[in-house]
Design a protein around this motif. Structure first.
Motif, PDB file in Angstrom:
ATOM      1  N   MET A  54      -9.865  -0.677   6.542  1.00 13.39           N
ATOM      2  CA  MET A  54      -8.747  -1.807   5.915  1.00 13.39           C
ATOM      3  C   MET A  54      -8.462  -0.998   4.482  1.00 13.39           C
ATOM      4  O   MET A  54      -7.111  -0.949   4.052  1.00 13.39           O
ATOM      5  N   ALA A  55      -9.367  -0.674   3.886  1.00 14.58           N
ATOM      6  CA  ALA A  55      -9.057  -0.228   2.435  1.00 14.58           C
ATOM      7  C   ALA A  55      -8.299   1.089   2.301  1.00 14.58           C
ATOM      8  O   ALA A  55      -7.519   1.193   1.521  1.00 14.58           O
ATOM      9  N   ASN A  56      -8.276   1.842   3.435  1.00 10.75           N
ATOM     10  CA  ASN A  56      -7.678   2.852   3.584  1.00 10.75           C
ATOM     11  C   ASN A  56      -6.249   2.754   4.074  1.00 10.75           C
ATOM     12  O   ASN A  56      -5.466   3.668   4.296  1.00 10.75           O
ATOM     13  N   SER A  57      -5.795   1.757   4.748  1.00 10.96           N
ATOM     14  CA  SER A  57      -4.644   1.208   5.170  1.00 10.96           C
ATOM     15  C   SER A  57      -3.525   1.519   4.136  1.00 10.96           C
ATOM     16  O   SER A  57      -3.809   1.711   2.865  1.00 10.96           O
ATOM     17  N   GLY A  62      -3.214   3.133   0.383  1.00  8.06           N
ATOM     18  CA  GLY A  62      -1.932   3.962   0.132  1.00  8.06           C
ATOM     19  C   GLY A  62      -2.470   5.431   0.295  1.00  8.06           C
ATOM     20  O   GLY A  62      -2.960   5.870   1.179  1.00  8.06           O
ATOM     21  N   ASN A  63      -2.217   6.370  -0.996  1.00  3.81           N
ATOM     22  CA  ASN A  63      -2.363   7.655  -0.829  1.00  3.81           C
ATOM     23  C   ASN A  63      -3.774   8.292  -1.065  1.00  3.81           C
ATOM     24  O   ASN A  63      -4.285   9.356  -1.163  1.00  3.81           O
ATOM     25  N   ARG A  64      -4.361   7.192  -1.689  1.00  2.00           N
ATOM     26  CA  ARG A  64      -5.774   7.370  -2.112  1.00  2.00           C
ATOM     27  C   ARG A  64      -6.856   7.347  -0.989  1.00  2.00           C
ATOM     28  O   ARG A  64      -7.021   6.264  -0.302  1.00  2.00           O
ATOM     29  N   LYS A  65      -7.873   8.226  -1.029  1.00  2.00           N
ATOM     30  CA  LYS A  65      -8.985   8.049  -0.119  1.00  2.00           C
ATOM     31  C   LYS A  65     -10.051   7.571  -0.828  1.00  2.00           C
ATOM     32  O   LYS A  65     -10.637   7.832  -1.564  1.00  2.00           O
ATOM     33  N   ILE A  66     -10.290   6.529   0.166  1.00  2.00           N
ATOM     34  CA  ILE A  66     -11.569   5.456  -0.263  1.00  2.00           C
ATOM     35  C   ILE A  66     -12.760   5.794   0.581  1.00  2.00           C
ATOM     36  O   ILE A  66     -12.777   5.720   1.653  1.00  2.00           O
ATOM     37  N   GLY A  67     -13.858   6.538  -0.006  1.00  2.00           N
ATOM     38  CA  GLY A  67     -15.019   6.969   1.079  1.00  2.00           C
ATOM     39  C   GLY A  67     -15.882   6.044   1.070  1.00  2.00           C
ATOM     40  O   GLY A  67     -17.107   6.317   1.742  1.00  2.00           O
ATOM     41  N   VAL A  73     -14.494  -0.493  -4.916  1.00  2.66           N
ATOM     42  CA  VAL A  73     -14.422  -1.689  -6.065  1.00  2.66           C
ATOM     43  C   VAL A  73     -13.830  -0.960  -7.205  1.00  2.66           C
ATOM     44  O   VAL A  73     -12.842  -1.733  -7.884  1.00  2.66           O
ATOM     45  N   VAL A  74     -13.933   0.307  -7.484  1.00  2.30           N
ATOM     46  CA  VAL A  74     -13.026   1.060  -8.406  1.00  2.30           C
ATOM     47  C   VAL A  74     -11.489   1.274  -8.306  1.00  2.30           C
ATOM     48  O   VAL A  74     -11.080   0.864  -9.229  1.00  2.30           O
ATOM     49  N   ILE A  75     -11.291   1.358  -7.079  1.00  2.81           N
ATOM     50  CA  ILE A  75      -9.811   1.654  -6.893  1.00  2.81           C
ATOM     51  C   ILE A  75      -9.113   0.272  -6.503  1.00  2.81           C
ATOM     52  O   ILE A  75      -7.889   0.080  -7.101  1.00  2.81           O
ATOM     53  N   LEU A  76      -9.766  -0.472  -5.853  1.00  2.03           N
ATOM     54  CA  LEU A  76      -9.076  -1.696  -5.402  1.00  2.03           C
ATOM     55  C   LEU A  76      -9.353  -3.091  -6.212  1.00  2.03           C
ATOM     56  O   LEU A  76      -8.583  -4.067  -6.611  1.00  2.03           O
ATOM     57  N   GLY A  77     -10.695  -3.003  -7.040  1.00  2.71           N
ATOM     58  CA  GLY A  77     -11.055  -3.769  -7.878  1.00  2.71           C
ATOM     59  C   GLY A  77     -11.980  -4.886  -6.776  1.00  2.71           C
ATOM     60  O   GLY A  77     -11.784  -5.022  -5.839  1.00  2.71           O
ATOM     61  N   PHE A  78     -12.902  -5.633  -7.567  1.00  2.54           N
ATOM     62  CA  PHE A  78     -13.904  -6.477  -6.930  1.00  2.54           C
ATOM     63  C   PHE A  78     -13.268  -7.617  -5.926  1.00  2.54           C
ATOM     64  O   PHE A  78     -13.536  -7.783  -5.195  1.00  2.54           O
ATOM     65  N   ASP A 253      15.964 -15.436  -4.595  1.00  2.00           N
ATOM     66  CA  ASP A 253      16.405 -14.237  -4.582  1.00  2.00           C
ATOM     67  C   ASP A 253      15.730 -12.956  -3.842  1.00  2.00           C
ATOM     68  O   ASP A 253      16.434 -12.221  -3.409  1.00  2.00           O
ATOM     69  N   LYS A 254      14.535 -13.184  -3.827  1.00  2.00           N
ATOM     70  CA  LYS A 254      13.669 -12.393  -3.231  1.00  2.00           C
ATOM     71  C   LYS A 254      12.987 -12.400  -1.799  1.00  2.00           C
ATOM     72  O   LYS A 254      12.116 -12.200  -1.441  1.00  2.00           O
ATOM     73  N   LEU A 255      13.359 -13.985  -1.251  1.00  2.00           N
ATOM     74  CA  LEU A 255      12.815 -14.428  -0.213  1.00  2.00           C
ATOM     75  C   LEU A 255      12.976 -13.300   1.054  1.00  2.00           C
ATOM     76  O   LEU A 255      12.102 -13.568   1.975  1.00  2.00           O
ATOM     77  N   ALA A 256      13.926 -12.628   0.974  1.00  2.00           N
ATOM     78  CA  ALA A 256      14.095 -11.623   2.276  1.00  2.00           C
ATOM     79  C   ALA A 256      12.913 -10.439   2.562  1.00  2.00           C
ATOM     80  O   ALA A 256      12.375 -10.130   3.428  1.00  2.00           O
ATOM     81  N   GLU A 257      12.007 -10.581   1.101  1.00  2.00           N
ATOM     82  CA  GLU A 257      10.828  -9.838   1.092  1.00  2.00           C
ATOM     83  C   GLU A 257       9.868 -10.408   2.371  1.00  2.00           C
ATOM     84  O   GLU A 257       8.771  -9.631   2.695  1.00  2.00           O
ATOM     85  N   THR A 258       9.979 -11.734   2.289  1.00  2.00           N
ATOM     86  CA  THR A 258       8.838 -12.521   2.992  1.00  2.00           C
ATOM     87  C   THR A 258       8.979 -12.381   4.651  1.00  2.00           C
ATOM     88  O   THR A 258       7.856 -12.513   5.168  1.00  2.00           O
ATOM     89  N   LYS A 259       9.965 -11.658   5.031  1.00  2.00           N
ATOM     90  CA  LYS A 259      10.044 -11.528   6.375  1.00  2.00           C
ATOM     91  C   LYS A 259       9.261 -10.257   6.838  1.00  2.00           C
ATOM     92  O   LYS A 259       9.296  -9.989   8.192  1.00  2.00           O
ATOM     93  N   THR A 260       8.935  -9.350   6.033  1.00  2.00           N
ATOM     94  CA  THR A 260       8.349  -8.192   6.352  1.00  2.00           C
ATOM     95  C   THR A 260       7.026  -7.982   5.587  1.00  2.00           C
ATOM     96  O   THR A 260       6.536  -6.820   5.574  1.00  2.00           O
ATOM     97  N   LEU A 261       6.190  -9.004   5.231  1.00  2.00           N
ATOM     98  CA  LEU A 261       4.896  -8.787   4.345  1.00  2.00           C
ATOM     99  C   LEU A 261       4.083  -8.486   5.243  1.00  2.00           C
ATOM    100  O   LEU A 261       4.168  -9.001   6.560  1.00  2.00           O
ATOM    101  N   ASP A 262       3.012  -7.604   4.929  1.00  2.00           N
ATOM    102  CA  ASP A 262       2.044  -7.055   5.741  1.00  2.00           C
ATOM    103  C   ASP A 262       0.689  -7.379   4.939  1.00  2.00           C
ATOM    104  O   ASP A 262       0.510  -6.993   3.958  1.00  2.00           O
ATOM    105  N   SER A 263      -0.286  -8.240   5.611  1.00  2.00           N
ATOM    106  CA  SER A 263      -1.567  -8.724   4.944  1.00  2.00           C
ATOM    107  C   SER A 263      -2.339  -7.143   4.788  1.00  2.00           C
ATOM    108  O   SER A 263      -3.484  -7.156   4.073  1.00  2.00           O
ATOM    109  N   GLY A 264      -2.120  -6.123   5.899  1.00  2.00           N
ATOM    110  CA  GLY A 264      -3.164  -4.906   5.610  1.00  2.00           C
ATOM    111  C   GLY A 264      -4.384  -5.284   6.586  1.00  2.00           C
ATOM    112  O   GLY A 264      -5.144  -4.569   6.446  1.00  2.00           O
TER     113      GLY A 264
END
Length: 270
Positions: A54-57, A62-67, A73-78, A253-264
């Motif tokens: 999930m962390a690497n989704s 993103g483009n960062r490799k979490i191994g 913890v460092v990249i995403l935060g606790f 004004d930003k409600l359209a964003e809610t139609k494509t939210l991704d929990s990951g």
């Protein structure tokens, strides 16, 4: 079926891994030992594999490799790591009847969670706590299907005929999904903000801010699924949103964003 009697039968309650319990208890602890917890997570190979996937989704890594868990913890935060581990622990804790679509249940829960987190950015509320509240909002419904499957199926049938779920549960069981969910959250030692969010999500007028957030998330989900979204937007509970610091005009004004939210978190569902 008294709620206390159902909850007191500990053998029936879903079990969560010990590390998940520790993470639940870490909410609000400013002195939490993140290194020690990361080591405990890393010692569970199955849990680590799920979390790193999930962390690497795209949603998280993103483009960062979490191994490793330490990288997470460092990249995403606790706090974000805790969310991933909680999601993994919760989705594996319940054994439901074959007739119950557990994958769809968690998709719906994760969608609500993502929307709670989206709403939180318009407030001063913690986005990861908000996400957890959304993820937990219908956990009581899942508990009822797990512990009382026949009665739950009967209630589902009544709801499909147009009856209100909360009222039907109250009539048939003597409690509803918000009561059951809050009791389970309390049993698992979630902090009061999350317990209250589950308990008061349908009556948030005088309640804690995270309950109001869940209420708003459910409203927006219903609005997005409605055949008349314009009418629902006109009926939006502006005062409730403003009571937790949301600039309603900016948010709408930003409600359209809610139609494509991704929990990951879809990777958890296989």
């Amino acid at each position: 079926m008294p709620l206390k009697a159902m909850m007191n039968n500990a053998q029936q309650l879903p079990n969560i891994p010990k590390i998940v319990q520790e993470l639940i208890e870490s909410f609000g602890d400013n002195n939490v030992n993140t290194d020690a917890i990361a080591k405990k997570i890393a010692s569970d190979q199955v849990l680590t594999a799920k979390v790193l996937r999930m962390a690497n989704s795209a949603r998280y890594g993103g483009n960062r490799k979490i191994g490793s868990v330490n990288d997470a913890v460092v990249i995403l935060g606790f706090n974000a790591l805790r969310t991933l581990v909680l999601a993994s622990g919760l989705t594996s804790a319940f054994k439901t009847p074959e007739s119950f679509d557990i994958k769809q249940f968690w998709r719906n829960s994760f969608t609500c969670a993502a929307l709670c987190k989206w709403l939180a950015k318009f407030t001063k509320l913690d986005p990861e706590v908000a996400f957890t509240c959304g993820m937990m909002h219908n956990i009581g419904g899942l508990l009822i299907h797990t512990l009382a499957p026949d009665k739950a199926a009967e209630i589902d049938g009544a709801v499909s005929q147009g009856l209100d779920r909360k009222q039907t549960q109250d009539l048939q069981l003597g409690f509803d999904f918000t009561d059951a969910g809050a009791e389970l959250a309390q049993n698992w030692r979630f902090p009061s903000d999350i317990v209250d969010a589950v308990r008061f999500q349908l009556s948030p007028g005088q309640s804690a801010p995270y309950a109001k957030l869940v209420y708003l998330a459910i409203f927006i989900l219903s609005m997005n699924a409605s055949k008349h979204p314009e009418q629902m937007q006109a009926e939006f509970p502006d005062q409730l949103a403003e009571s937790i610091g949301i600039n309603v005009e900016q948010m709408k004004d930003k409600l359209a964003e809610t139609k494509t939210l991704d929990s990951g978190l879809d990777a958890l569902l296989g």
